[in-house]
Write an enzyme that holds these catalytic residues in place. Structure first.
Site, PDB file in Angstrom:
ATOM      1  N   CYS A 229     -13.369  18.725  -3.336  1.00  0.00           N
ATOM      2  CA  CYS A 229     -13.129  17.517  -2.545  1.00  0.00           C
ATOM      3  C   CYS A 229     -11.406  17.384  -2.934  1.00  0.00           C
ATOM      4  O   CYS A 229     -10.671  18.088  -2.884  1.00  0.00           O
ATOM      5  CB  CYS A 229     -13.955  16.266  -2.608  1.00  0.00           C
ATOM      6  SG  CYS A 229     -14.375  15.717  -4.025  1.00  0.00           S
ATOM      7  N   GLN A 230     -11.225  15.999  -3.127  1.00  0.00           N
ATOM      8  CA  GLN A 230      -9.987  15.682  -3.816  1.00  0.00           C
ATOM      9  C   GLN A 230      -9.987  15.823  -5.186  1.00  0.00           C
ATOM     10  O   GLN A 230      -8.813  16.161  -5.924  1.00  0.00           O
ATOM     11  CB  GLN A 230      -9.715  14.298  -3.052  1.00  0.00           C
ATOM     12  CG  GLN A 230      -8.088  13.613  -3.605  1.00  0.00           C
ATOM     13  CD  GLN A 230      -7.123  14.351  -3.005  1.00  0.00           C
ATOM     14  OE1 GLN A 230      -6.999  15.004  -2.138  1.00  0.00           O
ATOM     15  NE2 GLN A 230      -5.797  14.333  -3.750  1.00  0.00           N
ATOM     16  N   THR A 231     -11.190  15.293  -5.840  1.00  0.00           N
ATOM     17  CA  THR A 231     -11.280  14.960  -7.297  1.00  0.00           C
ATOM     18  C   THR A 231     -12.347  15.691  -8.057  1.00  0.00           C
ATOM     19  O   THR A 231     -12.777  15.296  -8.988  1.00  0.00           O
ATOM     20  CB  THR A 231     -11.018  13.625  -7.827  1.00  0.00           C
ATOM     21  OG1 THR A 231     -12.300  12.745  -7.402  1.00  0.00           O
ATOM     22  CG2 THR A 231      -9.710  13.015  -7.163  1.00  0.00           C
ATOM     23  N   HIS A 232     -13.385  16.355  -7.222  1.00  0.00           N
ATOM     24  CA  HIS A 232     -14.574  16.966  -7.485  1.00  0.00           C
ATOM     25  C   HIS A 232     -15.596  15.758  -7.837  1.00  0.00           C
ATOM     26  O   HIS A 232     -16.254  15.660  -8.803  1.00  0.00           O
ATOM     27  CB  HIS A 232     -14.295  17.895  -8.538  1.00  0.00           C
ATOM     28  CG  HIS A 232     -15.850  18.705  -8.916  1.00  0.00           C
ATOM     29  ND1 HIS A 232     -16.599  18.877  -7.725  1.00  0.00           N
ATOM     30  CD2 HIS A 232     -16.540  18.963 -10.137  1.00  0.00           C
ATOM     31  CE1 HIS A 232     -17.774  19.349  -8.261  1.00  0.00           C
ATOM     32  NE2 HIS A 232     -17.627  19.618  -9.670  1.00  0.00           N
ATOM     33  N   HIS A 233     -15.343  14.485  -6.977  1.00  0.00           N
ATOM     34  CA  HIS A 233     -16.393  13.742  -7.109  1.00  0.00           C
ATOM     35  C   HIS A 233     -17.348  13.752  -5.765  1.00  0.00           C
ATOM     36  O   HIS A 233     -18.565  13.924  -5.767  1.00  0.00           O
ATOM     37  CB  HIS A 233     -15.601  12.158  -7.200  1.00  0.00           C
ATOM     38  CG  HIS A 233     -16.566  11.111  -6.550  1.00  0.00           C
ATOM     39  ND1 HIS A 233     -15.985  10.031  -5.561  1.00  0.00           N
ATOM     40  CD2 HIS A 233     -17.810  10.779  -6.322  1.00  0.00           C
ATOM     41  CE1 HIS A 233     -16.900   9.181  -5.221  1.00  0.00           C
ATOM     42  NE2 HIS A 233     -18.044   9.529  -5.703  1.00  0.00           N
ATOM     43  N   ARG A 234     -16.752  13.682  -4.482  1.00  0.00           N
ATOM     44  CA  ARG A 234     -17.677  13.910  -3.526  1.00  0.00           C
ATOM     45  C   ARG A 234     -18.271  15.287  -3.361  1.00  0.00           C
ATOM     46  O   ARG A 234     -19.621  15.267  -2.922  1.00  0.00           O
ATOM     47  CB  ARG A 234     -16.768  13.725  -1.921  1.00  0.00           C
ATOM     48  CG  ARG A 234     -16.221  12.317  -2.111  1.00  0.00           C
ATOM     49  CD  ARG A 234     -15.307  12.261  -0.713  1.00  0.00           C
ATOM     50  NE  ARG A 234     -13.917  12.438  -1.217  1.00  0.00           N
ATOM     51  CZ  ARG A 234     -12.741  12.691  -0.320  1.00  0.00           C
ATOM     52  NH1 ARG A 234     -12.838  12.399   0.669  1.00  0.00           N
ATOM     53  NH2 ARG A 234     -11.781  13.198  -0.963  1.00  0.00           N
ATOM     54  N   SER A 235     -17.494  16.299  -3.985  1.00  0.00           N
ATOM     55  CA  SER A 235     -18.207  17.325  -3.996  1.00  0.00           C
ATOM     56  C   SER A 235     -19.369  17.511  -5.143  1.00  0.00           C
ATOM     57  O   SER A 235     -19.942  18.776  -5.082  1.00  0.00           O
ATOM     58  CB  SER A 235     -17.087  18.619  -3.932  1.00  0.00           C
ATOM     59  OG  SER A 235     -16.304  18.465  -5.210  1.00  0.00           O
TER      60      SER A 235
END
Length: 281
Positions: A229-235
């Site tokens: 994602c943007q920061t590998h949080h949502r992903s």
């Protein structure tokens, strides 16, 4: 020790709250943890799961930082981690990806997290839990970690699928959160929010329906799938879902768009991919 499945319901945890082999880790906001958390749960601030260094703030923290974190929360090889959060699985999934990266694979995800726990009328507490520190000697397992140099030359490989879990606006390049907007060439967009059933206390949507959607998009279990994602949080949630569905070859690109979109040399596409959910209203 009980054989826990990867995806568990609140009733299963409620019946085993006092099992000494469980380590319940809460990755909710500090405010929610202070107001109400599952009895015995130990808090990990979401920021503790990321390095915080720009431009790729979502990268894995240093080994020393990870040693300190998992010592503080009392992790040991014999502990079965129950991961939960207050948002539908993003941070809990990021925690599970982190556990994979440090080689600890005894864990479960509490479906719906704090929302489902509260809705079920289960007990909560306000007092913070601080277990006795444990000794850590972490080594990083690179298997679940995607680095830019690992796959930038493989973007046209039909056995590779890149799952972009950001919003359609970010994917198309209309909403820009880095120096450049757009997406990795060939990446398939499925917003992480489409995985969450808000009408069922933030639980995952029906798994068979989610599998059918992934198959339709070409994010299939026979491929190596890299999610970001943007920061590998949502992903964290897309990674977790694929684990639940039994995908054998999955990786989290922890540099995510913070790294890719702030590089001057990475290829970028804008608009919608032919198989992207970003095309749909």
């Amino acid at each position: 020790m009980k054989d826990w499945p990867l995806l568990i319901e609140t009733t299963q945890l409620a019946e085993a709250l006092h099992d000494p082999k469980l380590l319940i880790l809460d990755t909710s906001s500090a405010a929610n943890y202070a107001e109400h958390h599952i009895p015995g749960a130990v808090h990990i601030a979401p920021s503790e799961l990321q390095c915080g260094v720009k431009p790729a703030v979502g990268k894995l923290p240093s080994v020393d930082t990870l040693n300190a974190l998992f010592s503080k929360v009392g992790l040991s090889p014999d502990k079965h981690v129950i991961a939960y959060d207050d948002e539908g699985g993003g941070w809990a999934g990021r925690l599970i990806w982190t556990l994979d990266a440090i080689g600890h694979r005894n864990y479960s995800y509490l479906d719906g997290g704090l929302h489902a726990w509260l809705q079920g009328g289960h007990p909560t507490e306000k007092v913070a839990n601080h277990p006795a520190p444990t000794e850590q000697n972490i080594t990083i397992d690179s298997l679940p970690i995607a680095e830019i140099e690992d796959f930038i030359s493989m973007l046209d490989n039909s056995q590779l699928a890149i799952w972009d879990a950001r919003s359609p606006e970010e994917y198309r390049g209309e909403k820009v959160l880095a120096q450049r907007g757009g997406h990795i060439p060939g990446a398939i967009n499925l917003d992480w929010l489409e995985l969450i059933d808000r009408d069922r206390q933030m639980r995952l949507k029906d798994l068979s329906g989610l599998q059918a959607r992934l198959n339709e998009l070409g994010i299939t279990a026979d491929k190596t799938v890299i999610t970001h994602c943007q920061t590998h949080h949502r992903s964290g949630l897309s990674y977790l879902l694929m684990k639940i569905l039994g995908y054998p070859h999955i990786k989290g690109y922890h540099g995510s768009w913070g790294e890719w979109g702030n590089s001057e040399t990475t290829p970028i596409e804008t608009g919608s991919n032919a198989k992207s959910s970003a095309q749909k209203p």
